[in-house]
Design a protein around this motif. Sequence first.
Motif: not given
Length: 386
Positions: A158-163, A268-270, A272-277, A350-356
Amino acid sequence: MTLNAYSFELATKVVFGPGTIREAGREAKKLGMTKAMLIADQGIIGAGLTAPVEEALQEEGIRYVIYDKIVPNPRDFHCLEGAEFGREHEIDGMIAIGGGSSIDTAKAIGTLMTNGRDIRTWAGLNLLEREIPPLIAIPTTAGTGSEVTFDAVITDTKTHEKLNILDLKIAPKVALVDPQTLLKLPSRTMAACGIDALVHAVEAYTCKAACPHTDAYALYAIDIIQKNLRGAAASPDMENCTGMALGSTMAGIAFGYSDVAAVHCIAEALGGRYDTPHGVANAIMLPVVTEFNIPSNLEKYANMAKYLAVDTSNMTKEEAAYSCVDALQKLCEEVKIPKMREVEGISPVDFPELAEASFRNISTLDNPREITVDDYLQLLNKAYFG
């Protein structure tokens, strides 16, 4: 020597060596399993890596079912589905075969089976009320170290973040670490996973949660990984695969009982958002974050350079410390890790959101140098634009 008080508790029995995958049946029986859930992705099953485990279970008269809804950067809904699957089949133990995705999914499935509710409920430190069903972890990559950690990283869709679920109650009871399972890994996978393991060791050694026990594991891991990763990525054999399997597990113990830091927070932010390995995300951030963190502890970084095979004999302490950046960058290049701007999907917009998101990560507190949202933003820009 002055030290702060600390505790160190190993929760997982490690069985290491060629052929240990065939010990799965005996170890499952020792743990009291009568019906196990094998947790593996379809690629692992198709490659025949679950076959020796199935045979070992059959030899011990242990029934089993297979759950194969495993994807990179594991999803919360697959964990919920897996828990329902486990309850439906009345399993009393789990065997995870694969990389960190399989093992972390198993930990999360077990969490939901015995504790109920959802992943977000248990995201945090020491929140579980009950232990998960006994888990045997069999890694088939040399990277995550999840077979010896009490951490599970799951994507909130839902949030595209890692828990992060962090609790000794989810630690595998047994890790069967068999170097033979690495022999057919694709070069790209070996490289990305190997750098992931190296990041675990680097961050475990330098973060605020480090202690002498984890330092010892971390330095051993750095040394053996840098000696074996190039060969394992180019032409895997038993010698370099044994080195990588051992290095990954040692790094797993190091960060599992210490912590990671800002490299992982961004990775983990990357993911969560992009599914980056995960291994690629770690690798592209490793040199720039290391450079940022070096002023926090010149002594440690200068010492680490020696384990990265840098000749520091004619260097000042500061020069030796900063030599880590070039050593890490060179290793990433030699095993063909892409540059950040070459990774599909990543956008500076997206970097500002990824930084947060990076700043909110639980491991930000253990980064060796105080780090702000603006620092995270600058590091992302530096990794992308150079």
